[in-house]
Design an enzyme around this catalytic site. Sequence first.
Site, short mmCIF file in Angstrom:
data_model
loop_
_atom_site.label_atom_id
_atom_site.label_comp_id
_atom_site.label_asym_id
_atom_site.label_seq_id
_atom_site.Cartn_x
_atom_site.Cartn_y
_atom_site.Cartn_z
N SER A 60 -9.42 1.73 3.14
CA SER A 60 -8.69 2.97 1.68
C SER A 60 -7.58 1.76 1.46
O SER A 60 -7.44 2.10 0.83
CB SER A 60 -8.01 4.11 2.83
OG SER A 60 -7.26 3.14 3.78
N LYS A 98 0.61 -1.16 0.31
CA LYS A 98 0.05 0.11 -0.15
C LYS A 98 0.70 1.64 0.11
O LYS A 98 1.80 1.23 0.62
CB LYS A 98 -0.90 0.16 1.30
CG LYS A 98 -1.99 1.28 1.67
CD LYS A 98 -2.92 0.90 2.23
CE LYS A 98 -3.64 2.52 2.94
NZ LYS A 98 -4.60 1.81 3.55
N SER A 116 -9.67 -0.16 7.05
CA SER A 116 -9.04 -0.05 5.95
C SER A 116 -8.30 -1.84 5.13
O SER A 116 -7.79 -2.15 4.23
CB SER A 116 -8.18 1.16 5.64
OG SER A 116 -9.02 2.14 6.07
#
Lengths: 484, 100
Positions: free
Chosen positions: A154, A79, A178
């Site tokens: 996210s 990420k 997330s």
Amino acid sequence: MVNPLTLTAKEIAQQVSSGSLSALDVVELYLDRIRRLNPKINAFITVAEEQARRAAEEVDKAVKKGFRGRLLGVPIAVKDVISTKGIETTCASKILRGYVPPYDATVVKRLKAEGAIVIGKTNMDEFAMGSSTELSAYGPTRNPWSLDRVTGGSSGGSGAATSARMAPTSLGSDTGGSVRCPASFCGIVGLKPTYGVVSRYGLISYACSLEQIGPMTVDVEDCALLMEVISGRDGFDSTLIDYEFRWSYEGVKGLRIAVPKEFFSEGTDERVLESVWRVIKLLESNGAVYEEVSLPLSRYALAAYYIIAMSEASSNLARYDGIRYGMPYDPSLPWHEAFSKVRGEGFGLEVKRRIILGTFALSAGYYGRYYLKALKLRAMIRDQVLSLLKRFDVIATPTTPFPPFKLGEKIEDPLSLYMADIDTVVANLAGVPAISIPAGLVDGLPVGAQFMANYCREDVLLTVAKCVQDETHFDKLVPGVAKA
Amino acid sequence: MARSELTITPELLDHLSNLAKLKLTEEEKRIFIRDLNRILEYFNVIDEVDTSGVDQVFHILGLTNTMREDEVGGEPLSQEQALSNAASKEEGYIKAPRMV
């Protein structure tokens, strides 16, 4: 030839170790998939093509000299909130465009030390603030199961990359869900570890007291493998507790499951509830027992979570002033105008919204009413969760109250988007570990079941996940787009 | 929502945007006056809970000070590396905007 649709990280490591595959072969295989699939899905902000090839060649050389590691030649999608030395790290924000970290996050360092290869940086909501991966300065990520739907967020880029087998494994970060929300929406496994067992050094901060880095994988044993590598003490993060990850699978016989009614109420899509119940009954048929219980304070979790997260965000994001990194300030302006301008131009709407609300919640006159009150509620919610976990091994809930929604459907209404986190934030507030596992498809779209356990009991969560994987073979679920 | 009921008024929003050093466009201000008050209304649900006598929590597992030997850990960055992302620098220093 190997089949990337079924290949696990563990198998890659074994084959690279035995010499039947080279790390470079593996990297080329996934780079080719990324080239074909990423234009449709937009899971990656940066594909680290050259760096990954170089790293693979290094691994292959080292293997010939006898080097062995638990993740030999395994590509990992990371990420874009996690610092990677020499690879641009943007947090999906304009304000960090061009930022190339001079050091690796501890988790990345540990993965590399086991022979893993960073294949790229995945898309996300800007600064991890969002639940759909639509709020990225680099465009939304599309759900591999249905390209007009969101991936959740996210960590939606990591979810989509893993689900479409553009990488066998990935890392996300989880502040209020997330990792788990996109795992649920993309049909994979996502684990948020206990607060304080995975180093946050090199994780770009959003809300430090809530967040942890966690693995996102197709296969439960791969999830355990990543957890084993990334967890444990680190001199660079003083919030860590003593922890050693251990897990061996011995089935779910006698496992006690709490089913809190607040999470199974009318606000949740019925088809999601049916899917979660099917998972609970499946565990029951394998020897687990369940009981319906109540977690009344969960009603206040979402508000308490957002107040704390926004408050911490407003403080954490004060560092973006255009001086040391990121979008440069305008030297012709006095300092306060220079800062306001660079921040005004560099941050997206949702990030600004949270900074302003957080500034409000921490400001004189409102601090006690919002921030301190939320911290007290947090303690009360934690105590209620822990008292349940004295009588039960796990708490079962849906991961999200609805299946993946359409792109743009909730974007105009921030509150409706915040609601996506309603089932996940409790674990972050309480600091306990939580996992999302695939609970089947609803009209062709994946939904997830969430399990929470006591501090440092990631092993129990993996046991639950492994049992469900063995029974339903959710690891064999591959979205159509990925098969092409 | 009538203006008298707003918690976040245009004046308070300007104050917050100044505190946060965050320039907002007129369009953003319009959106925020609408959204932020709705969100706060939702947050007010916490008023229902009596939290008197409860200690606020900072580290959820109750960890307090963690000490280690005061030694350099790992490999420190060189000056060049540490400054590599700054847009404006001179003779090994980062240049900040004028303060006075």
